[in-house]
Design a protein around this motif. Structure first.
Motif, short mmCIF file in Angstrom:
data_model
loop_
_atom_site.label_atom_id
_atom_site.label_comp_id
_atom_site.label_asym_id
_atom_site.label_seq_id
_atom_site.Cartn_x
_atom_site.Cartn_y
_atom_site.Cartn_z
N THR A 22 0.84 -1.20 0.00
CA THR A 22 0.00 0.00 0.00
C THR A 22 0.87 1.25 0.00
O THR A 22 0.42 2.31 -0.44
CB THR A 22 -0.95 0.02 1.20
N GLY A 23 2.13 1.12 0.44
CA GLY A 23 3.08 2.24 0.33
C GLY A 23 3.31 2.58 -1.14
O GLY A 23 3.47 3.74 -1.50
N ALA A 45 -3.89 3.52 7.87
CA ALA A 45 -3.81 2.07 7.79
C ALA A 45 -2.43 1.64 7.29
O ALA A 45 -1.79 0.76 7.85
CB ALA A 45 -4.90 1.52 6.89
N HIS A 46 -1.96 2.31 6.24
CA HIS A 46 -0.64 1.98 5.67
C HIS A 46 0.46 2.02 6.74
O HIS A 46 1.19 1.06 6.91
CB HIS A 46 -0.30 2.94 4.53
N PHE A 47 0.55 3.11 7.45
CA PHE A 47 1.71 3.16 8.35
C PHE A 47 1.51 2.33 9.59
O PHE A 47 2.47 1.85 10.18
CB PHE A 47 2.22 4.57 8.59
N HIS A 48 0.26 2.09 9.96
CA HIS A 48 0.08 1.18 11.08
C HIS A 48 0.42 -0.26 10.69
O HIS A 48 0.93 -1.02 11.51
CB HIS A 48 -1.31 1.28 11.67
N TYR A 49 0.14 -0.64 9.46
CA TYR A 49 0.53 -2.00 9.04
C TYR A 49 2.04 -2.18 9.14
O TYR A 49 2.54 -3.21 9.57
CB TYR A 49 0.04 -2.30 7.61
N ILE A 50 2.79 -1.14 8.73
CA ILE A 50 4.24 -1.26 8.80
C ILE A 50 4.72 -1.17 10.25
O ILE A 50 5.48 -2.00 10.74
CB ILE A 50 4.93 -0.13 8.01
N MET A 51 4.25 -0.15 10.96
CA MET A 51 4.88 0.18 12.23
C MET A 51 4.29 -0.61 13.39
O MET A 51 5.01 -1.02 14.29
CB MET A 51 4.75 1.67 12.50
N VAL A 52 2.98 -0.80 13.37
CA VAL A 52 2.37 -1.54 14.48
C VAL A 52 2.32 -3.01 14.13
O VAL A 52 2.77 -3.87 14.87
CB VAL A 52 0.98 -0.98 14.81
N GLN A 63 -9.74 0.42 7.95
CA GLN A 63 -9.29 1.80 7.72
C GLN A 63 -8.81 2.03 6.29
O GLN A 63 -8.92 3.13 5.76
CB GLN A 63 -8.20 2.17 8.73
N PHE A 64 -8.29 0.96 5.64
CA PHE A 64 -7.98 1.08 4.21
C PHE A 64 -9.26 1.41 3.44
O PHE A 64 -9.28 2.27 2.55
CB PHE A 64 -7.43 -0.24 3.65
N LEU A 65 -10.34 0.70 3.79
CA LEU A 65 -11.60 0.89 3.06
C LEU A 65 -12.17 2.27 3.34
O LEU A 65 -12.57 2.99 2.41
CB LEU A 65 -12.60 -0.20 3.46
N ALA A 66 -12.17 2.65 4.62
CA ALA A 66 -12.71 3.97 4.96
C ALA A 66 -11.91 5.06 4.25
O ALA A 66 -12.48 6.02 3.71
CB ALA A 66 -12.66 4.18 6.47
N GLY A 67 -10.59 4.88 4.21
CA GLY A 67 -9.74 5.89 3.56
C GLY A 67 -9.98 5.93 2.07
O GLY A 67 -10.07 7.01 1.47
N ALA A 68 -10.12 4.75 1.46
CA ALA A 68 -10.36 4.72 0.02
C ALA A 68 -11.70 5.37 -0.31
O ALA A 68 -11.88 5.96 -1.37
CB ALA A 68 -10.33 3.28 -0.49
N GLU A 69 -12.65 5.29 0.63
CA GLU A 69 -13.94 5.96 0.42
C GLU A 69 -13.89 7.43 0.81
O GLU A 69 -14.91 8.12 0.71
CB GLU A 69 -15.03 5.24 1.21
N GLY A 70 -12.76 7.87 1.30
CA GLY A 70 -12.60 9.32 1.51
C GLY A 70 -12.66 9.82 2.94
O GLY A 70 -12.68 11.02 3.17
#
Ligand code: HEM
Ligand SMILES: [Cu+2]
Length: 529
Positions: free
Chosen positions: A362-363, A383-390, A436-443
């Protein structure tokens, strides 16, 4: 009758003996205690955020309190947990053991770094008690200079101080690796975890001073009104973002390189095979450390930098995915046809690989300028940075804590509980952050404390996931502490793993080895190639 050997744990048990220790192993434990404290402090803020967002209407706290809460969460998690977690705990404990040394090069400086860490933390916590900061963890200008009337300087000073702790630790590790390797421990016989500590130390030493300088300029502008970032005084607000990300993108590799080092160790030990493509693994660590300095502009695609700059930063951001992908391929090749034992450390390691891949891919979405224009400052980025960092870094950290727990404490933990917690963590994590990926993609924008009703379902799922995730973080505290008293005693090498740290007693004697070990072979000399 089994009588405990004298170990670093038994040598002096007063509080003073701990607070004045120069032993890297004890300092690692001091860090572990402090870092765990900050992790749960940041976690409480996270819980409040998810509670607020469980309903669309913003009914738990005011907008202002919400801003302060997520700022506090970000500041604590990034600077007081993610950056120091693996280097300062596992790194401090393992680095000298893995290279056959008695201690790090500068033991007093090591202790001093811990006190600096605490002092920085004290500033940040004081700042919270006085009412908090609402700028976001990035302290972007002009918020942090013109608009925010809160304790920005106090928070910034805390981060500045903890930055010095990081610089000194990096310096200490580099000198240690250069000068204290035991006989026969050549550069290409170093375990990959040591290589990852080397890479991360370079980044800490070269990038952190830029952060220190930036934060000083910010404080100077706030306190004296000299125009640096404020356009009305002749300054440039974009300059802050360049400086900030010049440090902070490399800083994401301060979080991820150590995780990669840990995961490499966990995977080879769990399949009892040599890591596939050792040299490529080393080169990719160095590659990530170097190219990590060249991509900062991908945080500024919509901030008003020139189109040409954006194109270059976009391409460089794609390039940095290559060494990361090499690592994933090599881990997979190591697992392939391996005789995998699914102990808790392995479950954490596999969890890391899966979540890191989703975070990394997703990065690439975000690195594509045309997509980023739509996704920037939405929940997709969160979502992107939490997947990497968390997902990534915390999984690796806990995997490492479990794997080396018997070495650190001399005790085995409850395997059943540990596996349960690891699996719960993976599930809880995905339930929290995938929506959160979905919510973000929906804006859905990030950093808003209320939102339209149509995002309610995704946010409820996310908040429910956060409950599971919180439980999975609390469980290890319980069963690991339990093991300190009741756990079975571990021998020197309970997993049948290779590496100098497994050749000495568990827990190790104060000076690590009875006599300095001599290395005659490459790392990971398992029977199967
Ligand atoms: C494959 C490699 C990666 C690429 C191509 C990439 C790309 C990006 C891009 C383009 C953004 C900006 C998004 C926006 O503002 O719209 C971003 C944000 C972010 N990334 Fe990554 N990333 C990668 C890996 C990582 C890693 C390894 C970490 C952490 C360990 C990380 C942590 C972050 C953070 C914290 C942000 C949010 C910054 C903010 O507050 O706006 N990323 N990433
Ligand atoms: Cu970046």
């Amino acid at each position: 009758m089994h009588r405990a050997e004298p170990s670093y744990l038994t040598e002096g048990s007063t509080l003073a003996s701990w607070l004045t220790t120069h032993d890297h192993k004890r300092i690692a434990i001091l860090y572990a205690v402090a870092i765990t404290f900050f992790f749960f402090l940041g976690g409480i803020a996270a819980a409040l955020i998810r509670l607020e967002l469980a309903t669309p209407h913003g009914d738990l706290m005011s907008a202002d309190t919400y801003n302060k809460t997520f700022t506090f969460h970000g500041v604590v998690m990034v600077w007081f947990f993610l950056i120091p977690s693996i280097p300062n705990t596992l790194g401090n404990f393992l680095l000298p053991l893995m290279i056959g040394a008695r201690d790090v090069a500068f033991p007093r400086l090591n202790l001093f770094s811990w006190y600096l860490y605490l002092l920085g933390g004290l500033f940040t916590v004081t700042c919270l008690l006085l009412g908090g900061v609402d700028t976001g963890w990035t302290f972007y200008t002009p918020f942090s200079t013109l608009f925010s009337n809160t304790h920005v300087v106090l928070a910034v000073v805390g981060v500045f101080i903890v930055g010095f702790s990081s610089i000194l630790t990096g310096l200490n590790f580099i000198v240690t690796i250069h000068t204290l390797r035991t006989k026969g421990m050549t550069w290409f016989r170093l375990p990959l975890f040591v290589w990852s500590m080397y890479g991360v130390s370079l980044v800490m030493m070269l990038a952190t001073p830029v952060l220190a300088m930036t934060l000083s300029l910010l404080a100077i502008e706030r306190l004296t009104g000299v125009g640096i970032f404020d356009p009305s005084l002749g300054g440039d607000p974009l300059l802050f973002q360049h400086f900030f990300w010049f440090y902070s993108h490399p800083a994401v590799y301060i979080m991820v390189l150590p995780s990669m080092g840990v995961v490499s160790e966990l995977i080879t030990a769990s399949v009892r095979r040599k890591i596939f493509g050792y040299r490529f693994m080393v080169y990719s660590i160095i590659g990530i450390a170097v190219v990590g300095f060249l991509v900062w502009g991908h945080h500024m695609f919509v901030a008003g930098q020139s189109m040409y700059a954006s194109i270059v930063f976009s391409i460089l951001s794609f390039i940095i995915a290559v060494p990361s992908a090499i690592k994933v391929f090599n881990w997979t090749a190591t697992l392939y046809k391996g005789d995998i034992t699914f102990g808790a450390p392995m479950i954490y390691a596999l969890g890391f690989v899966g979540l890191f891949m989703l975070g990394g891919l997703t990065g690439l979405f975000l690195a594509a300028t045309a997509l980023d224009v739509n996704l920037t400052d939405t929940y997709f980025v969160v979502a992107h940075f939490h997947y990497i960092m968390v997902g990534g870094a915390v999984m690796a950290y806990l995997g490492g804590i479990h794997f080396w727990w018997p070495k650190i404490t001399g005790r085995l933990y409850s395997e059943g509980w540990a596996r349960f917690a690891a699996i719960l963590m993976f599930l809880g994590f995905n339930l929290t952050f995938f929506p959160q990926f979905l919510a973000g993609a929906e804006g859905m924008p990030r950093r808003y404390y209320r939102y339209p009703d149509e995002y309610a379902l995704l946010n409820v799922l996310s908040s429910a996931g956060a409950v599971l995730l919180a439980a999975s973080y609390l469980l290890p505290v319980g069963y690991l502490l339990w093991s300190l008293r009741f756990g079975e005693r571990a021998g020197p090498d309970p997993w049948g793993a290779k590496g100098l740290e497994w050749e000495t007693a568990s827990p190790p004697p104060p000076h690590n080895f009875e006599r300095p070990p001599v290395v005659t072979d490459g790392p990971y000399a398992y029977v199967h190639p």
